[in-house]
Design an enzyme around this catalytic site. Sequence first.
Site: not given
Ligand code: SDX
Length: 439
Positions: A304, A361
């Site tokens: 998140h 989710d």
């Molecule tokens: C919702 O914003 C909100 O409030 C959203 C929400 C709402 O109520 O409106 O809460 C609802 O959208 C919840 C999130 C649902 N999405 C997912 O579950 C999809 C999987 N999660 C990710 O894609 C990610 O965690 C996000 C999109 C939720 C957050 O993305 P960020 O904050 O941009 O974090 P990032 O992508 O920069 O990740 C930081 C690091 C990365 O590694 P590096 O490139 O820095 O080495 O963490 C890793 C990412 O690769 N990472 C993950 C991961 N989530 C982050 N690695 C593996 N699996 C994951 N799920």
Amino acid sequence: MSDSVTLKWGDKTFELPLIEGTEGEKAIDISKLRQTTGLVTMDPGFANTGSCQSAITFMDGEKGILRYRGYPIEQLAEHSTFREVAYLLIHGKLPTAKEITRFSVLLNDHSLVHEDMRTFFESFPRQSHPMGILSSMVNALKSFYPYLEGAEEEIESTVTRLISKVRTLAAMSYKISRGHLVVYPRPDLSYCENFLNMMFDSPVRPYEIDPDIVQALSVFLILHADHEQNCSTSAVRVVGSGRVNLYAAISAGIAALWGPLHGGANQKVIEMLTDIANGRMTVKEAVHRAKDKEDPFRLMGFGHRVYKTYDPRTRIMKKMYDKLLNKLRIKDPLLNIAAELEEIALKDPYFIDYHLYPNVDFYSGMVLRTIGIPTSMFTVMFAIGRLPGWIAQWKESMDDPNWRISRPRQVYTGSALRDYVPMEDRGGEHKTIPLRQSA
Ligand code: SDX
């Protein structure tokens, strides 16, 4: 502590004011930065940038706190209803008995959809995704209800119309996609009872309303009702900032929510768990792939932007899910997989270091499956829940005297100035190919 910060650039020094929020959050006010320094800021994804001051929802990502208008999400999930939370978010206070009655009457009065909108449904290909249908139909509401006057009661009418009709449109899209008879809303049923009845009632098998399922749906919608300036809420505010009508701004929010990184994740979680259940990958492989930077696979339902600890909504969702399973005596094969995935991830240094915890989710799809909602409609359910939050945020921005059209700056990294080059001077093949051959 000073109420400003000092920016030094070369031999120049600039003082930038600090803004402080109710809970002690501080922000540097850069609204005059370019005017005073010639500089802009850069913050891809706006992870460090506040777009507004808002009195609607407060989150503390480090402590796992979520409050709507100051009320803790735990208390609202325990004691409130979705209808009451919608009123709270939009009006800023819990309604009196008289106020909630009027709100309910308006929701009921606006629960039907113009019969001409049914031809829209019949024109969509049967396999259309319900989020695409919903976004289109909400945009089309403007054509059927063209007037959103400034007067308070007009906005009240439009707001309750949207909240009521989005629920009806969602159920209609489901029934029509299956070639089933559309079920109309009933004045004797509550908001959630009506939705379930419109989804599952049929002339040959009347739907029996189960209070525990109604309660689970109400809590599901409460947990999704608002969440500060997330992707889809920001889309509603940005699109609304051009002073477009509310229906178009909400339609943009629905489109933004559809993305698999945002609201679309609830559908992706179930697809991921189903892949594991069907042997297409193991839990260990899923965790391994999620950690592999060469692999675009992510553990859906984990991570998140704001929560760097357990999403408070997830705990409530999981508790409600367990209660539902016990009540309905259901054994969900995906539950053990989800629990194993959560257990492995929470002990894995990668997830610990990145503060990746289950988000709303992760279990929400499990609840919806148990209620009988098809996977393709999971994100639609998220949209129905988030709608009061989008409306409240849109209304707050419209009422803000300082609200301006959203128009971010950029840093240009393309070609420097260059002159036009006629075709004959560009080199390469000169002969033109007749259009019919190139098609
Ligand atoms: C919702 O914003 C909100 O409030 C959203 C929400 C709402 O109520 O409106 O809460 C609802 O959208 C919840 C999130 C649902 N999405 C997912 O579950 C999809 C999987 N999660 C990710 O894609 C990610 O965690 C996000 C999109 C939720 C957050 O993305 P960020 O904050 O941009 O974090 P990032 O992508 O920069 O990740 C930081 C690091 C990365 O590694 P590096 O490139 O820095 O080495 O963490 C890793 C990412 O690769 N990472 C993950 C991961 N989530 C982050 N690695 C593996 N699996 C994951 N799920």
